[in-house]
Design a protein around this motif. Structure first.
Motif, PDB file in Angstrom:
ATOM      1  N   SER A 107       0.555  -1.088   0.235  1.00 43.93           N
ATOM      2  CA  SER A 107      -0.130   0.288  -0.212  1.00 43.93           C
ATOM      3  C   SER A 107       0.309   1.515  -0.085  1.00 43.93           C
ATOM      4  O   SER A 107       0.041   2.706  -0.627  1.00 43.93           O
ATOM      5  CB  SER A 107      -1.150   0.030   1.455  1.00 43.93           C
ATOM      6  OG  SER A 107      -0.331   0.132   2.539  1.00 43.93           O
ATOM      7  N   LYS A 108       1.812   1.431   0.929  1.00 45.18           N
ATOM      8  CA  LYS A 108       3.023   2.719   0.560  1.00 45.18           C
ATOM      9  C   LYS A 108       3.264   2.732  -0.617  1.00 45.18           C
ATOM     10  O   LYS A 108       3.886   4.025  -1.027  1.00 45.18           O
ATOM     11  CB  LYS A 108       4.359   2.843   1.580  1.00 45.18           C
ATOM     12  CG  LYS A 108       3.778   2.292   3.178  1.00 45.18           C
ATOM     13  CD  LYS A 108       4.847   2.237   3.801  1.00 45.18           C
ATOM     14  CE  LYS A 108       4.616   1.636   5.607  1.00 45.18           C
ATOM     15  NZ  LYS A 108       5.496   1.790   6.135  1.00 45.18           N
TER      16      LYS A 108
ATOM     17  N   SER B 266       0.184   7.113  -1.041  1.00 40.49           N
ATOM     18  CA  SER B 266       0.367   8.098  -1.128  1.00 40.49           C
ATOM     19  C   SER B 266       0.200   8.401   0.405  1.00 40.49           C
ATOM     20  O   SER B 266      -1.478   8.964   0.283  1.00 40.49           O
ATOM     21  CB  SER B 266       1.339   8.621  -1.245  1.00 40.49           C
ATOM     22  OG  SER B 266       0.873   9.761  -1.627  1.00 40.49           O
ATOM     23  N   GLN B 267       1.219   9.253   1.615  1.00 34.79           N
ATOM     24  CA  GLN B 267      -0.051   9.761   2.519  1.00 34.79           C
ATOM     25  C   GLN B 267      -0.170  11.108   1.678  1.00 34.79           C
ATOM     26  O   GLN B 267      -1.526  12.036   2.196  1.00 34.79           O
ATOM     27  CB  GLN B 267       0.411   9.929   3.823  1.00 34.79           C
ATOM     28  CG  GLN B 267       1.276   9.218   4.388  1.00 34.79           C
ATOM     29  CD  GLN B 267       1.954   9.298   5.760  1.00 34.79           C
ATOM     30  OE1 GLN B 267       2.039  10.573   5.920  1.00 34.79           O
ATOM     31  NE2 GLN B 267       2.182   8.230   6.405  1.00 34.79           N
TER      32      GLN B 267
ATOM     33  N   ILE C  49      -4.252  10.596   0.463  1.00 27.91           N
ATOM     34  CA  ILE C  49      -4.383  10.619   1.062  1.00 27.91           C
ATOM     35  C   ILE C  49      -5.569  11.736   1.877  1.00 27.91           C
ATOM     36  O   ILE C  49      -6.652  12.302   1.830  1.00 27.91           O
ATOM     37  CB  ILE C  49      -4.552  10.106   2.649  1.00 27.91           C
ATOM     38  CG1 ILE C  49      -4.703   8.202   1.782  1.00 27.91           C
ATOM     39  CG2 ILE C  49      -5.599   9.639   3.244  1.00 27.91           C
ATOM     40  CD1 ILE C  49      -3.738   7.294   2.668  1.00 27.91           C
TER      41      ILE C  49
ATOM     42  N   TYR D 296      -9.928   2.026   4.175  1.00 25.34           N
ATOM     43  CA  TYR D 296      -9.528   2.193   5.952  1.00 25.34           C
ATOM     44  C   TYR D 296      -9.500   0.416   6.107  1.00 25.34           C
ATOM     45  O   TYR D 296      -8.717   0.614   7.021  1.00 25.34           O
ATOM     46  CB  TYR D 296     -10.149   2.829   6.696  1.00 25.34           C
ATOM     47  CG  TYR D 296     -10.473   2.812   8.040  1.00 25.34           C
ATOM     48  CD1 TYR D 296      -9.104   4.428   8.390  1.00 25.34           C
ATOM     49  CD2 TYR D 296     -10.939   2.211   8.817  1.00 25.34           C
ATOM     50  CE1 TYR D 296      -9.264   4.115   9.657  1.00 25.34           C
ATOM     51  CE2 TYR D 296     -10.502   2.385  10.424  1.00 25.34           C
ATOM     52  CZ  TYR D 296      -9.959   3.131  10.948  1.00 25.34           C
ATOM     53  OH  TYR D 296      -9.394   3.117  11.736  1.00 25.34           O
TER      54      TYR D 296
ATOM     55  N   GLN E 230      -2.066   0.085   7.342  1.00 24.51           N
ATOM     56  CA  GLN E 230      -1.241   0.959   7.488  1.00 24.51           C
ATOM     57  C   GLN E 230      -0.999   2.194   7.713  1.00 24.51           C
ATOM     58  O   GLN E 230      -1.079   3.061   8.726  1.00 24.51           O
ATOM     59  CB  GLN E 230      -0.089   0.711   6.456  1.00 24.51           C
ATOM     60  CG  GLN E 230       0.535  -1.231   6.806  1.00 24.51           C
ATOM     61  CD  GLN E 230       0.159  -1.799   5.436  1.00 24.51           C
ATOM     62  OE1 GLN E 230      -1.181  -1.685   5.266  1.00 24.51           O
ATOM     63  NE2 GLN E 230       0.586  -3.069   5.156  1.00 24.51           N
ATOM     64  N   HIS E 231      -2.510   2.960   6.593  1.00 24.96           N
ATOM     65  CA  HIS E 231      -2.692   4.440   6.246  1.00 24.96           C
ATOM     66  C   HIS E 231      -4.136   4.274   7.668  1.00 24.96           C
ATOM     67  O   HIS E 231      -3.977   5.377   6.935  1.00 24.96           O
ATOM     68  CB  HIS E 231      -3.115   4.291   5.310  1.00 24.96           C
ATOM     69  CG  HIS E 231      -2.277   4.147   4.042  1.00 24.96           C
ATOM     70  ND1 HIS E 231      -0.807   4.791   4.181  1.00 24.96           N
ATOM     71  CD2 HIS E 231      -2.260   3.734   2.944  1.00 24.96           C
ATOM     72  CE1 HIS E 231      -0.134   4.691   3.029  1.00 24.96           C
ATOM     73  NE2 HIS E 231      -0.604   3.755   2.004  1.00 24.96           N
ATOM     74  N   ARG E 232      -4.177   3.249   8.508  1.00 23.26           N
ATOM     75  CA  ARG E 232      -5.946   3.253   9.655  1.00 23.26           C
ATOM     76  C   ARG E 232      -5.125   5.150  10.248  1.00 23.26           C
ATOM     77  O   ARG E 232      -5.467   6.169   9.999  1.00 23.26           O
ATOM     78  CB  ARG E 232      -5.933   2.438  10.256  1.00 23.26           C
ATOM     79  CG  ARG E 232      -6.698   1.432   9.136  1.00 23.26           C
ATOM     80  CD  ARG E 232      -7.073  -0.129  10.055  1.00 23.26           C
ATOM     81  NE  ARG E 232      -7.949  -0.799   9.229  1.00 23.26           N
ATOM     82  CZ  ARG E 232      -8.457  -2.059   9.713  1.00 23.26           C
ATOM     83  NH1 ARG E 232      -8.360  -2.496  10.673  1.00 23.26           N
ATOM     84  NH2 ARG E 232      -9.053  -2.069   9.000  1.00 23.26           N
TER      85      ARG E 232
ATOM     86  N   PHE F  62      -3.111   7.388  10.141  1.00 22.99           N
ATOM     87  CA  PHE F  62      -2.700   8.421   9.699  1.00 22.99           C
ATOM     88  C   PHE F  62      -4.082   9.215   8.758  1.00 22.99           C
ATOM     89  O   PHE F  62      -4.142  10.294   9.030  1.00 22.99           O
ATOM     90  CB  PHE F  62      -1.693   8.929   7.997  1.00 22.99           C
ATOM     91  CG  PHE F  62      -1.558   9.982   7.180  1.00 22.99           C
ATOM     92  CD1 PHE F  62      -0.964  10.511   7.518  1.00 22.99           C
ATOM     93  CD2 PHE F  62      -2.447   9.838   6.002  1.00 22.99           C
ATOM     94  CE1 PHE F  62      -0.506  11.879   7.613  1.00 22.99           C
ATOM     95  CE2 PHE F  62      -2.438  11.349   5.526  1.00 22.99           C
ATOM     96  CZ  PHE F  62      -1.524  12.428   5.712  1.00 22.99           C
ATOM     97  N   ILE F  63      -5.339   8.365   8.675  1.00 28.57           N
ATOM     98  CA  ILE F  63      -6.122   7.903   8.033  1.00 28.57           C
ATOM     99  C   ILE F  63      -7.167   9.689   9.127  1.00 28.57           C
ATOM    100  O   ILE F  63      -8.194  10.472   8.994  1.00 28.57           O
ATOM    101  CB  ILE F  63      -6.752   7.477   7.827  1.00 28.57           C
ATOM    102  CG1 ILE F  63      -6.469   7.308   6.024  1.00 28.57           C
ATOM    103  CG2 ILE F  63      -8.376   7.705   7.242  1.00 28.57           C
ATOM    104  CD1 ILE F  63      -7.602   5.483   5.005  1.00 28.57           C
TER     105      ILE F  63
ATOM    106  N   SER G 235      -5.230  12.322   9.882  1.00 29.63           N
ATOM    107  CA  SER G 235      -5.812  13.638   8.903  1.00 29.63           C
ATOM    108  C   SER G 235      -7.325  13.853   9.059  1.00 29.63           C
ATOM    109  O   SER G 235      -7.479  15.168   9.218  1.00 29.63           O
ATOM    110  CB  SER G 235      -5.454  13.301   7.472  1.00 29.63           C
ATOM    111  OG  SER G 235      -4.667  12.337   7.650  1.00 29.63           O
TER     112      SER G 235
END
Length: 482
Positions: free
Chosen positions: A96-97, A101-102, A105, A131, A136-138, A140-141, A144
């Protein structure tokens, strides 16, 4: 030519989406990931059209026409394609990275501020899937989304997608494991509770209430802090908003332990007492809380503490309220308390009668003192009417008085100043004074006659006559203001 290009693009998007739907596997490979993300980014992150409604005009979704996205016909197909990409089994979440990317998002969350509700709804579905799959992005979401809420609460108070973001968070909170993490409790205290402050709460209150009650159901010890937060941001002059708060307060009280409710008994039912005496919508909604079985059982156990807090409002509405629903509901509540303990009810009635009589005496004394002040002003006005030069009551008389005021020497003594003020005051009829407090009346009674004359002609209680700035009487700091 431009119309033909749009039609050609639309046909290509339809063909692309049909191909993906007909081939659920083997379509997306690692080599196609960068091209897919570039394709999606170009179509998502576009130049938006400015809203013709100025910022200082409050947007009302029931009255104002929404600003629809002109390219929605193409954007909808791109969003549906990206949704198929996310849920596809060909896409490995471990990569996913490298895929999402962040930065992507953050820019995607900006789509929730779109004026078009169709775009916000589709973005909500995509973010929820994103989500759920890319763990891995949870963090950061969530961070944000918190930043968007902070900006909305403490800075702009303008965002179109608060309801959709809260709806996503409601599903996220529902999946939180028990016991709750400390960061989740902080999110409740620092984000969800302050979201009750903005005036646009009616647009997202149902989603906010769901999120708050989810926290309280998972950890009942959080309910007292939520109730205190509601009391902190309780609206004072907005009955529809008060009704929303009462709905939420009732739901939170249902999840609160009786021991915790006892600690908040006084502020809650003191608030109910004020609400019953408020507008009929608020009064009716407050009295409806007695229909809740859980809250009613708590009231039955603590009626000795609750009845004195709400007796004043209940007695007032039960004697005769203009709204039939409020009147009948108050009679039902009064009957509940009288059946529980008639002796306590009679004692509260006696205390309320004594209090009402005492307030009536104070009111009469205040009106009497006020009448004395009015009589003194009228007497002063009649006494000095002879100081006006003999002329008819036309414009010439007014001009003569103004000339007298303008020609007063700046170095005259205090007695001359009072005389000048008397001449000016005699040329006008004093308006109705505002109601003075007992402290104001006592202070005026303690003044000498010259000081009282100056106060009554230059105080905020009356509208002073027009006096020239060259006159020392123009300065209010000479004798001060009450």
């Amino acid at each position: 030519p431009q119309a033909e290009q749009k039609e050609l693009k639309l046909q290509h998007l339809v063909d692309l989406l049909d191909y993906v739907n007909q081939n659920p596997k083997g379509v997306f490979t690692q080599d196609t990931y960068p091209e897919v993300m570039e394709f999606v980014s170009v179509n998502f992150f576009r130049q938006t059209y400015a809203n013709p409604i100025p910022d200082y005009v409050e947007y009302d979704p029931e009255e104002d026409e929404p600003l629809l996205e002109p390219s929605w016909q193409h954007l909808q197909l791109v969003m549906e394609f990206f949704l198929r990409f996310i849920v596809s089994s060909d896409v490995d979440p471990k990569l996913s990275k490298n895929i999402i990317s962040q930065s992507f998002i953050s820019r995607f969350l900006a789509l929730f501020d779109s004026e078009d509700s169709r775009e916000r709804d589709f973005a909500k579905t995509i973010l929820h899937r994103l989500y759920g799959k890319f763990m891995q992005h949870r963090p950061f979401i969530r961070k944000s989304i918190n930043d968007l809420f902070y900006q909305f609460i403490f800075y702009s108070q303008k965002h179109n997608g608060i309801a959709e973001l809260l709806e996503i968070l409601g599903a996220i909170i529902n999946g939180f494991a028990v016991p709750l993490k400390e960061e989740h409790k902080i999110f409740l205290q620092k984000v969800l509770i302050p979201l009750h402050r903005p005036k646009q709460i009616s647009f997202y209150h149902s989603q906010l209430t769901y999120c708050v009650t989810q926290f309280c159901e998972k950890d009942s010890s959080l309910a007292p802090s939520v109730i205190l937060g509601l009391l902190k941001y309780w609206p004072q002059t907005n009955p529809p908003k008060v009704v929303l708060f009462l709905n939420e307060l009732e739901e939170v009280m249902e999840t609160t332990e009786p021991e915790d409710l006892q600690t908040l008994l006084v502020p809650i039912f003191s608030l109910f007492n004020k609400s019953i005496l408020s507008s009929f919508q608020v009064a009716e909604r407050t009295l409806f809380i007695w229909e809740n079985e859980y809250i009613l059982s708590f009231i039955n156990e603590n009626y000795k503490l609750i009845l004195p807090l709400v007796f004043e409002s209940l007695s007032t509405c039960a004697k005769g309220h203009w709204n039939a629903n409020v009147h009948s509901a108050s009679l039902k509540v009064v009957k509940i308390f009288s059946d529980l303990d008639s002796s306590l009810f009679l004692e509260c009635a006696k205390q309320f009668k004594e209090k009402s009589e005492h307030e009536q005496k104070l009111r009469e004394a205040r009106e009497l003192e006020w009448k004395k002040i009015e009589d003194q002003v009228n007497e002063f006005h009649n006494k000095n009417i002879s100081l006006i030069p003999n002329s008819s009551t036309d414009n010439n008389s007014v001009n003569s008085v103004n000339n007298v005021n303008n020609n007063i020497n700046i170095n005259v003594n205090v007695n001359d100043e009072i005389t000048a003020a008397s001449i000016a005051a005699a040329s006008w009829t004093p308006p109705l004074l505002r109601q003075l407090s007992l402290l104001d009346i006592k202070r005026i009674e303690g003044l000498t006659d010259p000081e009282r004359i100056s106060i009554m002609t230059h105080s905020p209680f009356v509208v002073p006559p027009k006096i020239s700035k060259n006159n020392p009487m123009y300065s209010r700091s000479r004798y001060g203001r009450l």
